[in-house]
Every structure is written in C-alpha cells, then in structure tokens.
Design a protein around this motif. Structure first.
Motif, PDB file in Angstrom:
ATOM      1  N   VAL A   1     -18.870  -2.672   3.239  1.00 64.61           N
ATOM      2  CA  VAL A   1     -18.494  -2.734   4.477  1.00 64.61           C
ATOM      3  C   VAL A   1     -17.791  -4.189   4.746  1.00 64.61           C
ATOM      4  N   LEU A   2     -16.652  -4.158   5.432  1.00 58.38           N
ATOM      5  CA  LEU A   2     -15.756  -5.335   5.846  1.00 58.38           C
ATOM      6  C   LEU A   2     -15.585  -5.495   7.211  1.00 58.38           C
TER       7      LEU A   2
ATOM      8  N   VAL B   1     -15.866   4.240   1.325  1.00 60.85           N
ATOM      9  CA  VAL B   1     -17.306   5.060   0.765  1.00 60.85           C
ATOM     10  C   VAL B   1     -16.810   6.188  -0.301  1.00 60.85           C
ATOM     11  N   SER B   2     -17.666   6.280  -1.203  1.00 59.56           N
ATOM     12  CA  SER B   2     -17.354   7.273  -2.024  1.00 59.56           C
ATOM     13  C   SER B   2     -18.404   7.663  -2.896  1.00 59.56           C
TER      14      SER B   2
ATOM     15  N   THR C   1     -13.526   7.683   1.473  1.00 56.50           N
ATOM     16  CA  THR C   1     -13.307   7.907   2.760  1.00 56.50           C
ATOM     17  C   THR C   1     -13.065   6.564   3.404  1.00 56.50           C
ATOM     18  N   TYR C   2     -12.182   6.342   4.224  1.00 59.99           N
ATOM     19  CA  TYR C   2     -11.987   4.919   4.934  1.00 59.99           C
ATOM     20  C   TYR C   2     -12.991   5.403   6.336  1.00 59.99           C
ATOM     21  N   ASN C   3     -13.807   4.440   6.766  1.00 62.07           N
ATOM     22  CA  ASN C   3     -14.522   4.618   8.061  1.00 62.07           C
ATOM     23  C   ASN C   3     -14.442   3.306   8.825  1.00 62.07           C
ATOM     24  N   PHE C   4     -14.274   3.426  10.168  1.00 57.21           N
ATOM     25  CA  PHE C   4     -14.225   2.593  11.167  1.00 57.21           C
ATOM     26  C   PHE C   4     -15.245   2.638  12.167  1.00 57.21           C
ATOM     27  N   LEU C   5     -15.935   1.764  12.437  1.00 55.96           N
ATOM     28  CA  LEU C   5     -17.103   1.646  13.640  1.00 55.96           C
ATOM     29  C   LEU C   5     -16.758   0.471  14.544  1.00 55.96           C
TER      30      LEU C   5
ATOM     31  N   TYR D   1     -14.410   6.334  13.570  1.00 53.11           N
ATOM     32  CA  TYR D   1     -13.800   7.711  12.801  1.00 53.11           C
ATOM     33  C   TYR D   1     -13.788   7.629  11.315  1.00 53.11           C
ATOM     34  N   THR D   2     -13.906   8.449  10.486  1.00 51.59           N
ATOM     35  CA  THR D   2     -13.561   8.693   9.323  1.00 51.59           C
ATOM     36  C   THR D   2     -12.494   9.337   8.658  1.00 51.59           C
ATOM     37  N   SER D   3     -11.907   9.101   7.790  1.00 52.15           N
ATOM     38  CA  SER D   3     -10.777   9.896   7.338  1.00 52.15           C
ATOM     39  C   SER D   3     -10.512   9.961   5.749  1.00 52.15           C
ATOM     40  N   ARG D   4     -10.202  11.144   5.614  1.00 46.35           N
ATOM     41  CA  ARG D   4     -10.094  11.679   4.016  1.00 46.35           C
ATOM     42  C   ARG D   4      -8.737  11.538   3.498  1.00 46.35           C
TER      43      ARG D   4
END
Length: 279
Positions: free
Chosen positions: A182-183, A193-194, A202-206, A220-223
């Motif tokens: 987490v950054l 995350v993997s 996956t790249y996640n932003f919150l 969102y999360t992206s593949r």
C-alpha cells in the motif's frame, strides 16, 4: 610538573555521559507509548506481535527491558530499530528502501514510497466489495487485513472460493491468498496486489469517504489485460474498515463470496453505483 599533569589530564579522552538503566527504560517506555498511541487495542497489538500483555505494559511504563528476541519483534512490527532504547522516536524511524527511492527515479516516484500514515489508512480488517470481473451480475465480497511491517503498509486477503473455481483454478488457501503493498497518494492510497507466484497484479486506488465514523473508502481496481480478453478490466470497489472487532469481522467472513446486487448492503450499493458506468 603540576601544569604538565593538568595538561596530560586535559588530553585524556573525554567520555560522554552514559545513561543509566532507569533512563534507558524511560526512553523505551516513552517511545513505545508514541508508537502505540493510535492502536485500537493493546491486547490485540500484543497478540499481533506475539508478546505477553502484562509484560508489554511493564515496557510501556518504563519498568522493564524486553529480551533481545522480543525487542526484535517489537522493532520489526513498528519499523524501527534498537535505537528506541537510546534515542527519541523521531530520530530512529527506519529508512524506506525499494526501487522507487533509487536515485534513477527518486525525484519522480520517491514520495509514493513514503510510509502510509495510520490515520490515513488504519491497520486492521476491512470488508471489501466490487463487481465481478467475469460476471457483471454478481459481486465479490470479502475481507482484507491491513498491517504494517518495517515501517511499510501491506494488505493480505483471500479470493472467494467460488470465483476461483469458476476460472478453473484451485481453491485451496495457498492459491487463493493475495497480498499487496500500500502506497500513499495525494487523495488516498493505492495498492499493487497479486497472488503468490503470479506474473500479473491488480492496481487499486481508494479515497476516503466523509462519513460519521470515517471508516469507508471508495475507488477502483484494474486488471492489466488486453482489450480482447474476456471479462472487464476496471471495477469500482468499496472498503469498509472493521478494525479488529471480532463480531463484525466474523460476520463479514461468513458473508464473503459471490453475491447478487440484492444482497449488497444499502450503503455499499450506494457507493458502488452499479448502474453507473465507471469512467
């Protein structure tokens, strides 16, 4: 001769004042009180570190020193080193290491390698929900655990068994487990995350949602897939911080899996906006 003796004494090496054991215990106690100030529960913290609560209270009060192995556990958990016995906490924070602080990119990505503050993204359990990448009529509900080690922030969780089986993948815990780093970001946090041994992540932003308890994040999360691959590549997601409250965590665990839109909690559904395309 007297002058020579005084001169010789002046040339003797001067030793700094050495702190006595009581001063060292006081320093350790003060540093530990700062490190634990944001912890929801000292008992839960002790279980996480693997240390006796009564003994830890003695360290907090400056009444005792930990054994070397326990000191190592404490330092590793909080991302500091053994200088917490000697120096104020502000001067012993562990340096951040990793590719993003390499001189080649430090001026460009270095800020993202800084620690995620506890108040910005607290440790503990989170309930998460998002639409399935493969079935737009179903949603994935699950748990992730956010923790800190060596001054850095990480998350850990498990893919839903049903989701794994639908892709023809094993559903054992080892295969289902995922972890991520987490950054900090300008308006929230991100996570890469993997699953274990995977070659994709996956790249996640919150970003935090203003609420009464201040315990929701939406993003969102992206593949990383090509456009012609089956399934969606972007989905909106919600994180709800549960902390370490056993009742809430167990209830969320029992509800984990693939669910229909009708099974979503009303506020989760409101934040997910399932009828609104993600942009």
């Amino acid at each position: 001769m007297k002058l020579l003796r005084e001169f010789a004494l002046d040339k003797q090496p001067q030793h700094d004042h050495q702190p006595n054991p009581a001063a060292l215990r006081d320093m350790l106690g003060a540093n530990l009180r700062k490190l634990t100030a944001r912890s929801e529960s000292i008992s839960a913290l002790c279980r996480e570190i693997g240390i006796n609560r009564t003994q830890f209270n003695r360290y907090l009060a400056g009444e005792s020193f930990p054994r070397p192995d326990l000191l190592h556990r404490i330092c590793r958990h909080f991302g500091v080193d053994a200088r917490i016995l000697l120096e104020p906490l502000e001067s012993v924070a562990a340096p951040v290491k990793g590719p993003m602080v390499h001189p080649a990119v430090a001026d460009f990505l270095g800020r993202s390698a800084q620690p995620v503050r506890e108040e910005d993204f607290p440790s503990g359990f989170y309930r998460f929900v998002r639409r399935s990448f493969l079935d737009s009529n179903r949603f994935v509900m699950g748990l992730v655990y956010v923790f800190r080690a060596d001054g850095l922030c990480f998350l850990r969780g498990f893919e839903a068994r049903e989701a794994m089986r639908s892709q023809g993948l094993p559903a054992d815990p080892c295969t289902r487990e995922f972890r991520g780093a987490v950054l900090p970001q300008e308006d929230g946090v991100s996570a890469l995350v993997s699953r274990r041994g995977a070659t994709t992540a996956t790249y996640n932003f919150l970003s935090r949602v203003p609420t009464f308890e201040n315990n929701y994040w939406v993003g969102y999360t992206s593949r990383p897939l090509r456009e012609n691959v089956a399934g969606r590549r972007f989905e909106r997601q919600v994180y709800e911080h549960l902390g370490r409250k056993t009742g809430k965590v167990l209830a969320a665990a029992r509800a984990s899996g693939l669910v229909s839109a009708d099974s979503l909690m009303p506020y989760h559904r409101q934040l997910l906006e399932p009828d609104k395309p993600i942009s």
